[in-house]
Each structure stands twice: as C-alpha cells, then as structure tokens.
Design a protein around this motif. Structure first.
Motif, short mmCIF file in Angstrom:
data_model
loop_
_atom_site.label_atom_id
_atom_site.label_comp_id
_atom_site.label_asym_id
_atom_site.label_seq_id
_atom_site.Cartn_x
_atom_site.Cartn_y
_atom_site.Cartn_z
N GLN A 102 -7.12 7.01 -0.39
CA GLN A 102 -7.38 6.04 0.68
C GLN A 102 -8.84 5.59 0.69
O GLN A 102 -9.15 4.48 1.10
N VAL A 121 -2.52 6.35 -0.78
CA VAL A 121 -1.97 5.05 -0.38
C VAL A 121 -1.42 4.37 -1.62
O VAL A 121 -2.00 4.46 -2.72
N ASP A 168 1.60 4.65 2.93
CA ASP A 168 0.47 5.58 2.93
C ASP A 168 0.89 6.85 3.66
O ASP A 168 1.74 6.83 4.55
#
Length: 490
Positions: free
Chosen positions: A405, A441, A436
């Motif tokens: 992320q 993600v 995610d």
C-alpha cells in the motif's frame, strides 16, 4: 620591441634620478634607499597573500554555514511533509472519504514540493560555490576542510546531480476477484410505532422491552369505559328507527303518508346503523396487536396509565430479514445492481450472505456517496439493529498487480497511481484499485512487466532520472532502505 626597451630605459633613468635627487647624490644613502624599497615591496606582497588567504577562509566559512543552515531547513520541511503524507495515507486506508482523499492529495503535493525545494537549495549552494571558486580557487580546498562535500564537489563548475537511488519491485499479473467494500451498520427492515387510535386507561400491557412477539400478539389493551353502554343505546336507536320506517312505509303504501316521510324514516335508520358501526369500530381499537413478528424495542405504556389518541403504546422492530446499510463512492456505484450477492462480516467476525435490495438513485448532498442496502435472513433475531458491518460486493475477476500500500502516491491532479521505472527515469502511472487488505493492494492500469518504485517514490517527480535496485539487492549490498527513502530528497 625597440619601443618597449626605450620605455624601460627611460623608467630606469627616471628612477635613478629620483633616488639621486632624494639622497643629494650620496652613494651610501642611495644604496640604503634601494634596500628599504625592496623590503617594503616584500612586506606588501606577504600582506596581500595573507589577506587573500583570510578572505578565502571567510568566504568558505560563510558559504559552509549558509549551506548547512539551508540544508537543515529543507530537510526538516521534507521530513514534516513526509510525516503528513503518511498520516494522510493512513486516513485514506481507514476511511476513503472525499475529504481524506483531498487531504492526501494536498499532503503528496506538499511532500513533492519540499523535495523540489531541497533539490533547488542544493543547486543554489553548488552555483554559489562554483562562483566563489572561480574568483578564488582556494575556496574549494577550504570548503573540503570544512567537511561540506557538496561545496567541495562544485570547485569550478555547477556539476549536475546523478540519478536518484530508489528501490523497485517487478510484480507479476494475477487474476484478482474484484469487489466493492464498504463499512456500514445493520438496520431493522421495519420500525413500527404502535399508537392508540382512541383514548382510555391501559388495562393490560403483557409485553416487556426486548420481548419477541408474533403477528397478532396483544401488546396493549385499553379500558372500554362507557363504550358498551353507548353500544346498547345505539342498538336501541337502530331498532326504533327501523320500526318507525316500517310503519311509515306501510302507511305510504295505503296512501296515508307522503313519500318524503318515508325517506326521512329511512334516513333515520341509516344514521342509527352508522352510529352503531362507529361504536363497534371504536371498541375494536381497544386492543393494540403486533402487525408482524418482531422485537419490542420500547414499551412506555404501563398498566393503569392513560393513553390519548396518538399516544405511544410500544415500538417494534422487524429483524427478519435484516439489512446491512452502507455508502459507496460515486465512482463505484455504476457497477452495483439490485439482486447482486453480498458478503457481510458483522462485529465479532460472523460472516453472513445477503442480496442487494436497494441502491440509491441520488447521492447524499454532503458526502457525494450513495446508500446501498443488502438484506440477509435473521430468523432467530441474533443480529441486532445498529451493529457495525463490513459489506463486500463481488464484481467478477480482473487481471491486476499486487503492491504494498505504501507504493501508492498522488500526482498534482490528485489521481491515485504509482511511480514506475522506464528508460532510466521515473514515470507516474495512474491506477485503479481492485482490492485491498492487510497484505497489500491489487491495482490495474500498469504495463505488462512494470518496475514499480516502492521506496523513494514520494521524493521524485515524473521524468526524474533514477537508479533502481530490488529489495534483495539493497539488503545484499547492506543498503538501509529507510536511508534510501530519506536520501531521495538529496
């Protein structure tokens, strides 16, 4: 050449005549004057050398101090901007509202601006050092002695900085189950307020708060009062009116009564019948019964209390089925359909399956989000109204790349994307988030074999030259990844 020799000879003659005139032509005195002139010239040269050295030292010290202060300020601004970016990114991950996304865009812009200002500060320091070194080359050596490598490297020219070191990964495309995730709460399908339609004293209230009731169960009973007596009177009035009508009708058939008298008697019968019906309906409203199965949420009416018309007897909530309600962003609402399946995770970890029953047709004016409701069965009423619910709506599979992320960043227009390495330079590429979770993600929109920058992307701009290494190479070479991230601004 001959003219220059003549000039030198004339200068020598003039100097000799000046010395001869000053010493009255005495040879001993003339030699003493020549020696004094030589000593003065030597002292003047030494003084000029010392002054030049002192000036060089002062220039180097001034530049070093100014450069150090400028770099400290620029690095402090970059660190503060980086911390603000981390907080904004965490806020977006926990709650991706338009306000948090705007804050993240602003934080990314501030971090990039701070990095650019740091680079500009270095450029100004190098330019100043080069200019001073051109006037006095001793500045370069003194700058080295002061320990300022940036100045030492800019001795006679403003040398450009090399590529920025970054860490990048090469993710592989994989099939990702696309879904829309939203946080909401459970909500009763119906909330029913049982209110009295007539006034009177409560004679029975057999239910209590929290009790389950079935359709038709008695919830409140109101005292009849004088209604039975009024009904008896209404019945008597109806019999009397009916008898009067019958008599008048017989007289009219024999010609002893006018037709309008018959109509008046008939009207009396209908009026008496309506009065009796009204009393029956009023007495039918004395018992307040549950219109459907549910749970008693409130029961304010106690036995002996007085209820007026419109007074609250009890509040029931219908919990089977029950709804999970949340709000979806405007960019995702077009992919949702009524009847689609939904997976709901309740507070405590319980997972249930439901169906989308409602997608709002208009956005909330304040948040620009759309309400979505999914229904799921709750026959034992174990799921209560108002519980936190994580709603996941699958949208099919798509090809995407799994990234940390922290690799996500924003451009100046506020678009979410990543920095990739292409032809030795960083390039911003907008992406779409597919899914995610705590592991990372999944995004789409990248080229077939991307090289995604995961450390240092927030300190470079699109088009900047970079030198990329993998995390494994960085660890093998003993490179501190945090130092690489922080040093990207240098």
């Amino acid at each position: 050449m001959f003219a220059q020799l003549i000039k030198i000879a004339l200068a020598a003659v003039i100097s000799f005549l000046a010395v001869w005139w000053a010493t009255d032509g005495q040879p001993g005195r003339m030699a003493e004057v020549v020696r004094e002139a030589g000593d003065y010239a030597a002292e003047s040269k030494a003084e000029r050398v010392a002054n030049r050295q002192a000036g060089a030292e002062l220039s180097a010290e001034t530049i070093s101090r100014a450069a150090s202060e400028a770099l400290l300020k620029a690095e402090a601004a970059s660190k503060a901007a980086e911390e603000g970016l981390a907080l904004a990114r965490a806020a977006v991950r926990s709650e991706p509202t338009p306000a948090n996304l705007a804050a993240l865009a602003a934080a990314a812009g501030a971090a990039r601006k701070a990095a650019e200002e740091t680079a500009a500060t270095l450029d100004r320091i190098q330019s100043a050092a080069a200019a001073m070194a051109a006037v006095n080359p001793e500045v370069a050596a003194l700058a080295r002695a002061a320990g300022l490598e940036t100045l030492a490297g800019a001795t006679h020219q403003n040398a450009p900085r090399g590529p920025t070191p970054v860490v990048a990964i090469s993710p592989k495309a994989e099939q990702v189950a696309r879904s829309v995730a939203l946080t909401g709460r459970t909500e009763a399908l119906r909330r029913i307020e049982l209110r009295a339609e007539t006034s009177g004293r409560v004679t029975a209230s057999p239910v209590r708060q929290g009790q389950r009731v079935a359709a038709g169960d008695l919830v409140c009973r109101i005292e009849p009062g004088d209604r039975p007596a009024r009904r008896i009177q209404a019945e008597a009035n109806l019999r009397q009116a009916q008898a009067s009508f019958d008599s008048m009708n017989q007289l009219a058939q024999r010609g002893f009564a006018a037709r309008n008298r018959v109509l008046e008697s008939q009207a009396g019968v209908e009026s008496a019948r309506a009065a009796l019906r009204q009393i029956d309906e009023e007495m039918g409203r004395l018992d307040l019964r549950a219109p459907s199965a549910g749970l008693v949420d409130q029961a304010p009416a106690e036995q002996g209390s007085i209820l007026s018309a419109g007074g609250l007897c009890a509040t029931l909530v219908d919990l089977n089925p029950i709804r999970a309600v949340g709000f979806v962003r405007e960019g995702e609402v077009s992919s949702l359909r009524v009847g689609a399946k939904a997976s709901i995770v309740l507070a405590g970890g319980r997972r249930v399956e439901g169906v989308i029953r409602y997608v709002a047709g208009a956005a909330d004016a304040a948040t620009r989000t759309f309400e979505v409701a999914a229904e799921f069965p709750n026959p034992d009423f174990s799921v209560r109204d108002g519980l936190t619910a994580e709603i996941s709506i699958p949208l099919g599979a798509a090809s995407g790349f799994k990234l940390p992320q922290s690799a996500l960043t924003l451009d100046s227009a506020g678009r979410i994307g990543v920095m990739i390495v292409r032809e030795g330079a960083a390039r911003f590429t907008p992406v779409t988030i597919l899914r995610d979770n705590a592991e990372g993600v999944w995004v789409e929109g990248l080229p077939a074999s991307p090289q995604v920058i995961t450390v240092g992307q927030n300190f470079i701009s699109s088009g900047a030259p970079v030198t990329a290494v993998t995390p494994e190479e960085a660890r093998a070479q003993g490179i501190d990844l945090e130092a690489v991230a922080g040093g990207a601004s240098r």
